[in-house]
Design an enzyme around this catalytic site. Structure first.
Site, PDB file in Angstrom:
ATOM      1  N   CYS A  98       7.646  11.355 -10.364  1.00  0.00           N
ATOM      2  CA  CYS A  98       6.908  12.485  -9.798  1.00  0.00           C
ATOM      3  C   CYS A  98       7.623  13.006  -8.546  1.00  0.00           C
ATOM      4  O   CYS A  98       8.015  12.211  -7.678  1.00  0.00           O
ATOM      5  CB  CYS A  98       5.490  12.038  -9.446  1.00  0.00           C
ATOM      6  N   HIS A 126       1.610  -2.145  -6.203  1.00  0.00           N
ATOM      7  CA  HIS A 126       1.499  -0.917  -6.999  1.00  0.00           C
ATOM      8  C   HIS A 126       2.899  -0.458  -7.410  1.00  0.00           C
ATOM      9  O   HIS A 126       3.843  -0.539  -6.623  1.00  0.00           O
ATOM     10  CB  HIS A 126       0.804   0.178  -6.185  1.00  0.00           C
ATOM     11  N   GLU A 128       4.361   2.387  -7.674  1.00  0.00           N
ATOM     12  CA  GLU A 128       4.966   3.372  -6.767  1.00  0.00           C
ATOM     13  C   GLU A 128       5.558   2.699  -5.529  1.00  0.00           C
ATOM     14  O   GLU A 128       6.657   3.051  -5.073  1.00  0.00           O
ATOM     15  CB  GLU A 128       3.915   4.397  -6.339  1.00  0.00           C
ATOM     16  N   CYS A 191      -1.065  12.826  -2.442  1.00  0.00           N
ATOM     17  CA  CYS A 191      -0.954  13.921  -3.413  1.00  0.00           C
ATOM     18  C   CYS A 191      -2.147  14.866  -3.276  1.00  0.00           C
ATOM     19  O   CYS A 191      -3.299  14.424  -3.236  1.00  0.00           O
ATOM     20  CB  CYS A 191      -0.901  13.327  -4.818  1.00  0.00           C
TER      21      CYS A 191
END
Length: 284
Positions: A98, A126, A128, A191
């Site tokens: 992303c 996580h 990410e 985000c």
């Protein structure tokens, strides 16, 4: 019965692009590899697996004949070392990280070079965050969910992109209270899609008698929407599919609010709406 659906539902743009890439790649190939679970949604994984997608979770999962195959890197991103190794093992590697995640990594990298110690509000395990750690200087990085005292004085504070806005604000307030930084930078790295879905959940839950939060049980952003909704609507249910609605008592007087996590396909939402429409018809 009244049914209100949030405006922002289904996949977020990053997940949608990756999902489309997998589906398009499977048009020309009978199989394709994905590095890591594409989305935290069991139904989507099952659908892609049946179409020929093969999920690998580490280097040990890579088959011997992978040199002729294509691999897709999911939206969460991965470490530089992993990416370099994958490029040697597959003929084609499609990086679908992303852009918001990529921007966070680049910003942390830059600020570390400027002499900042970086505190990341996020979950250490996580995907990410694991990817972030593998792309920056770990000796100048702290991942934490709890405010802690830090010996460094020149500090940058950022967040995992999928964390809750209110929780991040509380974290910042607390960490600033218990530390005496000489220079501190605070960056909003959550985000915008995540923030907007939170706000919609907050609004809907305050005017609903029953809330349905649709998404994978292991989806971080869906769990967050559930927590927000539960504060204002006690009859909040986190469901993965329309099949679970059979276990929920619904009355003709209910005002039902529906929100979805960013890894929830529109097809699952449609099944929920179909079930509720039938219930509404049966009540009348």
């Amino acid at each position: 019965m009244e049914i209100n659906v949030a405006k922002r539902t289904g996949f977020c743009s990053g997940v949608q692009k990756t999902y489309n890439e997998v589906k398009n790649s499977l048009v020309d190939k009978n199989k394709i590899y994905i590095y890591g679970e594409l989305v935290h949604n069991r139904k989507v994984i099952e659908e892609l697996n049946s179409a020929g997608a093969i999920t690998i979770t580490g280097m040990d999962d890579i088959p011997d004949d992978s040199i002729d195959e294509t691999l897709i890197i999911r939206a969460h991103g991965i470490s530089k070392a992993e990416k370099d190794l994958l490029k040697k093992r597959f003929s084609k590697v499609i990086d679908m990280t992303c852009p918001i995640v990529t921007n966070l990594v680049k910003y942390v990298e830059k600020k570390q070079k400027d002499g900042f110690f970086v505190v990341v509000y996020g979950k250490p395990d996580h995907p990410e965050i694991l990817g972030l750690k593998g792309n920056v200087d770990e000796s100048k990085l702290l991942i934490t969910l709890s405010p802690v005292t830090i010996p460094q004085k020149k500090v940058l504070i950022v967040s995992q992109t999928t964390m809750g806005e209110e929780e991040y604000k509380n974290f910042i307030t607390s960490i600033l209270t218990i530390n005496s930084f000489t220079e501190v930078l605070i960056r909003d790295t959550i985000c915008s899609e995540t923030i907007l879905r939170e706000k919609e959940t907050l609004e809907l839950s305050q005017k609903s008698t029953l809330m349905l939060v649709l998404g994978g049980k292991n989806s971080s952003n869906t769990q967050k929407l559930y927590r927000i909704s539960k504060k204002y609507c006690k009859r909040t249910y986190h469901i993965e599919s329309g099949e679970e609605l059979k276990e929920i008592t619904i009355s003709p007087q209910d005002k039902i609010g529906i929100v979805t996590g960013s890894s929830t396909p529109t097809s699952e939402l449609n099944k929920v709406l179909e079930y509720l429409s039938q219930e509404k018809e049966d009540f009348s």
